[in-house]
Enzyme design. Structure first.
Site, PDB file in Angstrom:
ATOM      1  N   LEU A 146      12.194 -19.443  -3.857  1.00  0.00           N
ATOM      2  CA  LEU A 146      11.260 -18.752  -3.507  1.00  0.00           C
ATOM      3  C   LEU A 146       9.841 -18.846  -4.378  1.00  0.00           C
ATOM      4  O   LEU A 146      10.349 -18.738  -5.478  1.00  0.00           O
ATOM      5  CB  LEU A 146      11.419 -17.226  -3.296  1.00  0.00           C
ATOM      6  N   HIS A 169       3.513   3.373  -8.831  1.00  0.00           N
ATOM      7  CA  HIS A 169       3.262   1.955  -9.025  1.00  0.00           C
ATOM      8  C   HIS A 169       4.424   1.410  -9.847  1.00  0.00           C
ATOM      9  O   HIS A 169       4.925   0.485  -9.576  1.00  0.00           O
ATOM     10  CB  HIS A 169       2.177   1.795 -10.043  1.00  0.00           C
ATOM     11  N   ASP A 216       0.677  -1.250   0.040  1.00  0.00           N
ATOM     12  CA  ASP A 216      -0.024  -0.061  -0.014  1.00  0.00           C
ATOM     13  C   ASP A 216       0.771   1.505   0.051  1.00  0.00           C
ATOM     14  O   ASP A 216       1.995   1.277   0.562  1.00  0.00           O
ATOM     15  CB  ASP A 216      -1.092  -0.044   1.353  1.00  0.00           C
TER      16      ASP A 216
HETATM   17  C1  FPP Z   1      -1.617   0.293  -3.717  1.00  0.00           C
HETATM   18  O1  FPP Z   1      -1.083   1.484  -3.467  1.00  0.00           O
HETATM   19  C2  FPP Z   1      -1.038  -0.361  -4.597  1.00  0.00           C
HETATM   20  C3  FPP Z   1      -1.700  -0.729  -5.824  1.00  0.00           C
HETATM   21  C4  FPP Z   1      -3.065  -0.955  -5.727  1.00  0.00           C
HETATM   22  C5  FPP Z   1      -0.871  -1.337  -6.973  1.00  0.00           C
HETATM   23  C6  FPP Z   1       0.141  -2.420  -6.534  1.00  0.00           C
HETATM   24  C7  FPP Z   1       0.963  -2.658  -7.857  1.00  0.00           C
HETATM   25  C8  FPP Z   1       2.289  -2.706  -7.874  1.00  0.00           C
HETATM   26  C9  FPP Z   1       3.116  -2.614  -6.613  1.00  0.00           C
HETATM   27  C10 FPP Z   1       2.933  -3.298  -9.141  1.00  0.00           C
HETATM   28  C11 FPP Z   1       2.442  -4.287  -9.730  1.00  0.00           C
HETATM   29  C12 FPP Z   1       3.330  -4.895 -10.765  1.00  0.00           C
HETATM   30  C13 FPP Z   1       3.563  -6.112 -11.184  1.00  0.00           C
HETATM   31  C14 FPP Z   1       4.863  -6.835 -11.754  1.00  0.00           C
HETATM   32  C15 FPP Z   1       2.231  -7.251 -10.889  1.00  0.00           C
HETATM   33  P1  FPP Z   1      -2.271   2.537  -3.509  1.00  0.00           P
HETATM   34  O2  FPP Z   1      -2.438   3.044  -5.076  1.00  0.00           O
HETATM   35  O3  FPP Z   1      -3.689   2.206  -3.088  1.00  0.00           O
HETATM   36  O4  FPP Z   1      -1.743   3.806  -2.723  1.00  0.00           O
HETATM   37  P2  FPP Z   1      -2.545   5.079  -2.177  1.00  0.00           P
HETATM   38  O5  FPP Z   1      -3.297   4.336  -0.806  1.00  0.00           O
HETATM   39  O6  FPP Z   1      -1.242   5.716  -1.335  1.00  0.00           O
HETATM   40  O7  FPP Z   1      -3.321   5.743  -2.885  1.00  0.00           O
END
Ligand code: FPP
Length: 232
Positions: free
Chosen positions: A124, A30, A13
């Site tokens: 892993l 992201h 998050d």
């Molecule tokens: C949460 O932060 C994050 C997500 C919803 C997306 C997570 C995805 C990745 C880290 C990359 C995925 C990559 C691959 C290779 C599968 P948020 O956007 O909810 O953050 P916020 O709460 O600060 O708005």
């Protein structure tokens, strides 16, 4: 005493807030988040963790703006074209949990290729949860079970131990980490975290590095896991 948890789950998050604090678009968060997947997978592999489950996209995330979803759909392609070689060199096996059919065919293809390429690896297991929701996982499992019973394929005698075989993630979780300060489970692995240790860290996912992971494992080591019994 220095135990390494066998199964670690992370709710990644804070990408959006991380980007906003730097005056960048959410997608930049992201992008850096995907880099941390590489960093944390390599670190977890070195530490001897058996399975690392990362919550990358929930069944609720489809409510986000179209351009953000579009970018998230492209990230697996960018990620694996850059890092598949390194994952192979480090014997890391990639799997996915969730209903992949809802993603564009190009994203599904990239995912299937990474899973196939790494399927013989014995280090892993990096399991990425996308279009995953735990209630949906439980519902699908119940439906599959009911159908087997209705078709006479099995008796109606399900045990707790057998429930896992109807789930997308069959393992119990030892340690669940959520980054970026929120203290919620957000429909992640509800069955599997029954006895997990929970750690909520203020560090945003794009800043969550090997030191931050080690710090969580040190905290895990200081917990007294009793499973309802008494301290030995
Ligand atoms: C949460 O932060 C994050 C997500 C919803 C997306 C997570 C995805 C990745 C880290 C990359 C995925 C990559 C691959 C290779 C599968 P948020 O956007 O909810 O953050 P916020 O709460 O600060 O708005």
């Amino acid at each position: 005493m220095n135990k390494v948890p066998q199964t670690v789950a992370i709710i990644m998050d804070g990408n959006g807030r991380w980007a906003k604090a730097k005056g960048l678009p959410r997608t930049a968060g992201h992008k850096q988040g995907a880099e941390q997947i590489r960093v944390i997978a390599l670190a977890a592999n070195r530490m001897g963790i058996k399975k690392l489950i990362l919550y990358a996209f929930s069944t609720e995330n489809w409510k986000r703006p179209e351009d953000e979803i579009g970018y998230l759909c492209k990230l697996p392609g960018i990620f694996f074209s850059r890092y598949i070689k390194e994952l192979m060199e480090n014997n890391i096996r990639v799997t996915f949990a969730g209903e992949l059919e809802r993603f564009p065919e190009s994203t599904q293809k990239v995912i299937r290729k990474a899973v196939d390429q790494t399927k013989e690896n014995t280090g892993l297991n990096l399991d990425i949860a996308i279009n995953y929701g735990s209630r949906r996982e439980l519902l699908l499992g119940m439906q599959a079970y009911a159908q087997e019973v209705a078709e006479g394929k099995r008796e109606n005698n399900l045990t707790e131990a057998e429930v896992a075989q109807y789930l997308m993630v069959p393992e119990d979780i030892d340690l669940l980490i959520r980054t970026s300060g929120e203290e919620r489970i957000s429909n992640f692995l509800l069955w599997q975290i029954a006895y997990a240790e929970l750690i909520f860290t203020p560090v945003a996912w794009p800043d969550f590095d090997e030191t931050a992971l080690q710090d969580c494992i040190d905290q895990f080591n200081h917990r007294d896991r009793r499973y309802g019994g008494l301290t030995s």
